[in-house]
Every structure is written in C-alpha cells, then in structure tokens.
Design a protein around this motif. Structure first.
Motif, PDB file in Angstrom:
ATOM      1  N   GLY A 244       0.867  -1.185   0.000  1.00 33.75           N
ATOM      2  CA  GLY A 244       0.000   0.000   0.000  1.00 33.75           C
ATOM      3  C   GLY A 244       0.897   1.227   0.000  1.00 33.75           C
ATOM      4  N   LEU A 245       0.309   2.381   0.307  1.00 30.93           N
ATOM      5  CA  LEU A 245       1.146   3.576   0.468  1.00 30.93           C
ATOM      6  C   LEU A 245       2.200   3.308   1.524  1.00 30.93           C
ATOM      7  CD1 LEU A 245      -1.175   6.726   0.599  1.00 30.93           C
ATOM      8  CD2 LEU A 245       0.421   6.046  -1.199  1.00 30.93           C
ATOM      9  N   ALA A 269       2.772  -8.342  -4.242  1.00 32.99           N
ATOM     10  CA  ALA A 269       2.123  -7.159  -3.659  1.00 32.99           C
ATOM     11  C   ALA A 269       0.796  -7.526  -3.008  1.00 32.99           C
ATOM     12  CB  ALA A 269       1.930  -6.067  -4.706  1.00 32.99           C
ATOM     13  N   ALA A 270       0.795  -8.576  -2.214  1.00 33.31           N
ATOM     14  CA  ALA A 270      -0.444  -9.030  -1.572  1.00 33.31           C
ATOM     15  C   ALA A 270      -0.654  -8.273  -0.265  1.00 33.31           C
ATOM     16  CB  ALA A 270      -0.377 -10.528  -1.308  1.00 33.31           C
ATOM     17  N   VAL A 271      -1.734  -7.493  -0.216  1.00 36.71           N
ATOM     18  CA  VAL A 271      -2.069  -6.731   0.990  1.00 36.71           C
ATOM     19  C   VAL A 271      -2.444  -7.703   2.113  1.00 36.71           C
ATOM     20  CG1 VAL A 271      -3.777  -5.143   1.977  1.00 36.71           C
ATOM     21  CG2 VAL A 271      -2.851  -4.713  -0.294  1.00 36.71           C
ATOM     22  N   ASP A 296      -3.515   0.070   7.742  1.00 38.82           N
ATOM     23  CA  ASP A 296      -4.669  -0.371   8.537  1.00 38.82           C
ATOM     24  C   ASP A 296      -5.574  -1.300   7.720  1.00 38.82           C
ATOM     25  OD1 ASP A 296      -5.264   1.791   6.915  1.00 38.82           O
ATOM     26  OD2 ASP A 296      -6.315   2.938   8.450  1.00 38.82           O
ATOM     27  N   GLY A 298      -4.631  -3.414   5.385  1.00 36.67           N
ATOM     28  CA  GLY A 298      -3.960  -4.713   5.383  1.00 36.67           C
ATOM     29  C   GLY A 298      -4.063  -5.402   6.728  1.00 36.67           C
ATOM     30  N   MET A 301      -7.524  -6.867   7.306  1.00 40.25           N
ATOM     31  CA  MET A 301      -7.821  -8.074   6.521  1.00 40.25           C
ATOM     32  C   MET A 301      -7.443  -9.349   7.256  1.00 40.25           C
ATOM     33  SD  MET A 301      -6.666  -7.398   2.631  1.00 40.25           S
ATOM     34  CE  MET A 301      -7.077  -5.928   1.748  1.00 40.25           C
ATOM     35  N   ASN A 323      -4.431   5.346   8.664  1.00 35.24           N
ATOM     36  CA  ASN A 323      -4.956   6.509   7.921  1.00 35.24           C
ATOM     37  C   ASN A 323      -6.435   6.340   7.590  1.00 35.24           C
ATOM     38  OD1 ASN A 323      -4.722   4.538   5.994  1.00 35.24           O
ATOM     39  ND2 ASN A 323      -3.459   5.712   4.578  1.00 35.24           N
ATOM     40  N   ALA A 325      -7.972   4.440   5.707  1.00 34.57           N
ATOM     41  CA  ALA A 325      -8.233   4.385   4.254  1.00 34.57           C
ATOM     42  C   ALA A 325      -7.329   3.368   3.572  1.00 34.57           C
ATOM     43  CB  ALA A 325      -7.976   5.756   3.637  1.00 34.57           C
ATOM     44  N   LEU A 326      -7.811   2.891   2.421  1.00 36.38           N
ATOM     45  CA  LEU A 326      -6.948   2.140   1.515  1.00 36.38           C
ATOM     46  C   LEU A 326      -6.217   3.204   0.695  1.00 36.38           C
ATOM     47  CD1 LEU A 326      -9.662  -0.448   0.342  1.00 36.38           C
ATOM     48  CD2 LEU A 326      -7.885  -0.815   2.064  1.00 36.38           C
TER      49      LEU A 326
HETATM   50  C1  TPP Z   1      -4.791  -9.199  -1.310  1.00 33.63           C
HETATM   51  C2  TPP Z   1      -4.881  -7.866  -1.965  1.00 33.63           C
HETATM   52  N1  TPP Z   1      -6.065  -7.224  -1.983  1.00 33.63           N
HETATM   53  C3  TPP Z   1      -6.137  -6.006  -2.583  1.00 33.63           C
HETATM   54  C4  TPP Z   1      -5.028  -5.434  -3.160  1.00 33.63           C
HETATM   55  C5  TPP Z   1      -5.132  -4.061  -3.799  1.00 33.63           C
HETATM   56  N2  TPP Z   1      -4.536  -3.049  -2.946  1.00 33.63           N
HETATM   57  C6  TPP Z   1      -3.289  -2.597  -3.133  1.00 33.63           C
HETATM   58  S1  TPP Z   1      -2.856  -1.431  -2.021  1.00 33.63           S
HETATM   59  C7  TPP Z   1      -4.333  -1.516  -1.237  1.00 33.63           C
HETATM   60  C8  TPP Z   1      -4.640  -0.607  -0.078  1.00 33.63           C
HETATM   61  C9  TPP Z   1      -4.071  -1.057   1.191  1.00 33.63           C
HETATM   62  O1  TPP Z   1      -4.574  -0.234   2.211  1.00 33.63           O
HETATM   63  P1  TPP Z   1      -3.827  -0.077   3.581  1.00 33.63           P
HETATM   64  O2  TPP Z   1      -3.392  -1.405   4.063  1.00 33.63           O
HETATM   65  O3  TPP Z   1      -4.670   0.733   4.499  1.00 33.63           O
HETATM   66  O4  TPP Z   1      -2.518   0.710   3.152  1.00 33.63           O
HETATM   67  P2  TPP Z   1      -2.325   2.272   2.760  1.00 33.63           P
HETATM   68  O5  TPP Z   1      -2.305   2.320   1.259  1.00 33.63           O
HETATM   69  O6  TPP Z   1      -3.458   3.056   3.337  1.00 33.63           O
HETATM   70  O7  TPP Z   1      -1.016   2.617   3.353  1.00 33.63           O
HETATM   71  C10 TPP Z   1      -5.167  -2.463  -1.864  1.00 33.63           C
HETATM   72  C11 TPP Z   1      -6.542  -2.789  -1.428  1.00 33.63           C
HETATM   73  C12 TPP Z   1      -3.820  -6.156  -3.130  1.00 33.63           C
HETATM   74  N3  TPP Z   1      -2.688  -5.656  -3.676  1.00 33.63           N
HETATM   75  N4  TPP Z   1      -3.754  -7.357  -2.509  1.00 33.63           N
END
Ligand code: TPP
Ligand code: MG
Length: 426
Positions: A244-245, A269-271, A296, A298, A301, A323, A325-326
């Motif tokens: 994520g970010l 890149a699995a969240v 948050d 991730g 989940m 944050n 947020a995704l």
């Molecule tokens: C298993 C999985 N689901 C969805 C995604 C798509 N995805 C990439 S980044 C992200 C957001 C993650 O949100 P967060 O954990 O809050 O991190 P932030 O970007 O806010 O730092 C998502 C849903 C992914 N890469 N892997």
C-alpha cells in the motif's frame, strides 16, 4: 434458500469426486515421495568466458557505468563495492536489493522508481551503460530505452524482458562479478559519480525534512513513523513490509544497517500478508527482533494473525499506519483521472492498541507527534507481541522521483472532478 443452495453445491462436488474416483481407481497419493534431498540452494555458476570478454570490452568502452543490484546479489556486497570503486560506478538497487548494504554506504545511492530517488532515476537514464545484476526489475518505464543495458542473471528467462538490452548473460552474480573484477580497467573520471552523489545528498535532506517529527504539531506524518521505527530498531532487526502507500513510507524512509533484513510480498504485492510472514520469520528465530509495518487496511484483513502471535508466544512487533483508508487505492484512482470512491476506500478502525490488549498482547497508541517515539520505543522494548497504532495524516502524497506529465494531468482532472462533485452533490 441460501442453505439449500449450499447443500446442492456440496452434493454436486461430492458427486463429481465420487465419479472421478470410480473412473480412475484412486485419487490418493499412497506415499510421500522421498526427495527431500533435492531441497537445497541452487549452485552458483559463472558466465561463460566469451560473455565475460564481451562485458569487459563494453565496460571499458563506456564513460559512465551504473550497476543495478537485485536480490540475486545476496552475498556479493563486497564484490559490488570493489567494482563500484574500480569503475567509479554508482550502485543502485531494487526494493529486494535494498537490504544488501547500509543506507549510508556512499556507493549505495538508493532505489529506482516509486521506492527510489530522483538521483538514481537520473543516473540510470543518463549513464553510458547500465549493468543489471541479479534483478528482474519490472517497472520498464524507469529503465533506459536506448538499449545501453547489459543484464547478468542466473535465470535465462529474465534476460532482456524489461528493457531493450544490448547483451544478456546467464551467470550467477557472485562468480560472474568476481571474474569481471579481475579484468575490467579502472576508471579515473569521477564527474558522473560526483554529480549523482550531490543529487543523492539533496534527496536525503528532503527525506529528513519530510520525516521530521517537528514538521507538524498535531499530525503524525507517515514518513516519521517509518524513520522512528528504523532508528529504534536493532541493528539486525527484520522488517516485514505490507503493501500500500505504507510500502512507500517504509521502504523509502527505513535507513537499513546492512545486517537487517527487509522482506515482504514484493513480487505479488499481496495486501495483508506482512503479519503472517512476520509470525513465520519469528517462529524461525524467537530472539531476533521482527517488526511488521502495515497499513490499517492490510492489518484489518488478517488481524487474526495477531492472535496467532499471542497463542504461540511470538514476540512480533506490529506498527500500523492508521490513515482510515486504503490509501494507495485513492492515489491509483486519481492517477488515471478517476474520482476515488471514498465510501469504499475510507473506513472506521478499532483502537488497535486496545485490540492488542484484548488479545493478550501489548498495545500502544500514538495520535500526536510527541507520542510517537515513546510508543515505538516501549513496544520494541517489551517482551512479547505488541501493536503500535500510529494515527497518521491521511492526505500525505508520496514523492515522485519521476512523474510523467500525463499522470499529473490525470491527477489534476480527478481533483477537479471531485471538487465539482462536492459542490454539485454528484
Ligand atoms: C490481497 C490484496 N487485496 C487487494 C489489493 C489491492 N490493494 C493494493 S494497495 C491496497 C490498499 C491497502 O490499504 P492499507 O493497508 O490501508 O494501506 P495504505 O495504502 O493506506 O497505506 C489495496 C486494497 C492487493 N494488492 N492485494
Ligand atoms: Mg490505510
């Protein structure tokens, strides 16, 4: 109705298995195949003599050389340093290569791409020759397009598939680098090196400014979280990053020592996977400091993984960038000109520090900059699993070492659309 539907699916599956077994005799594997002996590290091999001669000729003929180091360079840090010194060649790295050398090694200029620096982008684009070693770096738009690339890798299938490549050579990093080091001539012109070093210094100063805890009075910027964790971690800690970010904050702001590890789901890149990985790593060595850094989204989940840590007495430390947020999804939408669907992207969170305590672990909360260092320090010092809930500014933009004009345009369009929708109500 729903139960009925489930039942019929179940019996359908059973019927299929039964008839398949009847036709094929048995679907059971009777015994384990005893081939455990094949599970061993692949042996290394050098590039062929003709290839070495060819690489040496091209390096000797090039004015400026940059060496890009991937995870395949593990164990080759000393050779890379020696080659860098001989050629006055900046060393740059992929995310998986970052851990190989200390952040403050003057040769280790930084990463390429979103987890990277402007200095490195310029180095890679403007050098006469880019030597890619042990890497299948996938972001082609950051690689040179003019064909001045030599790629060395023990996996033949990765050669030349990311950038126009003048020469692709099959060989393991370590023995091949050793042969090159014996043969290449020293370069004396340090102008290119000096220019990249100067740009790197400026970039590092910018990173320091962005992660300065005094930057805002009331808000914690996520860069400060990564920097604080990095500065407080043991010199041989293992950082496990989520996606994520937060990957950008962690990977850009961690100042690795060279004896730490930085692992994560970097190819997939699995969240949500960081904490599970951290538990696995910690189970291998309970005395090593293992720190999962996650968003948050991730964490939510797969938060049950924290209970696994408590259950098995795994003293992992979890730092949550909260944050609400995704975050990366917002940025992805805006970078293609779409208004982010905020009802889905933004969400409420539990108090993660209370959750940690409810699970039988330790919890710490940081909402304001002056609470951050203590929260992280105490979590790292405590014996047992712990969570730091770090509430961070949600509108923080990542640094763009190289932004295409088109992207800026899309971003602006998304912002304008959003502003119009806010006024018109959509
Ligand atoms: C298993 C999985 N689901 C969805 C995604 C798509 N995805 C990439 S980044 C992200 C957001 C993650 O949100 P967060 O954990 O809050 O991190 P932030 O970007 O806010 O730092 C998502 C849903 C992914 N890469 N892997
Ligand atoms: Mg988030």
């Amino acid at each position: 109705m729903v139960a009925g539907a489930n039942t019929s699916y179940g019996s359908l599956g059973l019927a299929f298995v039964t008839s398949w077994n009847a036709r094929s005799g048995s679907a059971k594997a009777e015994e384990a195949v005893p081939s455990l002996a094949t599970l061993k590290p692949r042996s290394e091999f050098p590039a062929a003599e003709g290839d070495i001669a060819n690489i040496v000729q091209q390096i000797d003929g090039a004015g400026s050389v940059v060496i890009m180091c991937g995870a395949g360079c593990r164990g080759a840090a000393d050779l890379l340093r020696a080659l860098s010194d001989r050629l006055r060649a900046p060393l740059v790295h992929t995310v998986r290569g970052k851990e190989l050398m200390a952040y403050d090694d003057p040769r280790w200029m930084g990463g390429l791409g979103m987890i990277g620096t402007k200095a490195v982008y310029h180095a890679v684009q403007n050098c006469d020759l880019l030597l890619m070693v042990g890497t299948d770096y996938p972001y082609s738009n950051f690689l040179p397009t003019k064909g001045s690339v030599i790629q060395i890798d023990q996996r033949p299938q990765v050669l030349g598939r990311r950038a126009p490549t003048a020469l692709g050579v099959t060989g393991s990093a370590r023995p091949t680098l050793k042969l090159l080091l014996d043969r290449v001539s020293a370069k004396t012109d340090g102008k290119f090196w000096d220019k990249i070093t100067h740009e790197r210094k400026k970039w590092d100063e910018m990173l320091d400014k962005q992660s300065d805890l005094k930057r805002s009075k009331d808000r914690i910027h996520p860069q400060a979280v990564a920097r604080a964790v990095s500065d407080a971690a043991r010199r041989d800690a293992i950082f496990v990053l989520d996606t994520g970010l937060n990957t950008l904050w962690s990977a850009n702001w961690i100042r690795q020592t060279g004896s730490q590890r930085i692992v994560g789901s970097f190819n997939n890149a699995a969240v949500g996977t960081a904490l599970g990985q951290a538990n696995g790593v910690q189970a291998l060595d309970r005395s090593r400091q293992v720190i999962a850094l996650t968003g948050d989204g991730g964490f939510n989940m797969l938060m049950g993984e924290f209970m696994t840590a408590v259950h098995h007495r795994l003293p992992v430390k979890v730092v949550v960038y909260n944050n609400s947020a995704l975050g990366l999804i917002t940025l992805e939408a805006e970078s293609v000109g779409l208004v982010p669907f905020r009802e889905a992207i933004e969400f409420p969170n539990p108090d993660f520090s209370a959750l940690a305590r409810a699970c039988g672990g330790h919890g710490f909360m940081a909402r304001k900059p002056d609470e951050l260092m203590a929260a992280i320090g105490e979590a790292l010092a405590i014996d047992g699993p712990a969570i730091v809930d770090a509430v961070v500014a949600a509108d923080e933009m990542p640094n763009m070492p190289h932004v295409e004009l088109e992207q800026v345009g899309h971003y602006a369009v998304a912002k304008i659309k959003e502003a119009v929708l806010a006024v018109t109500g959509g």
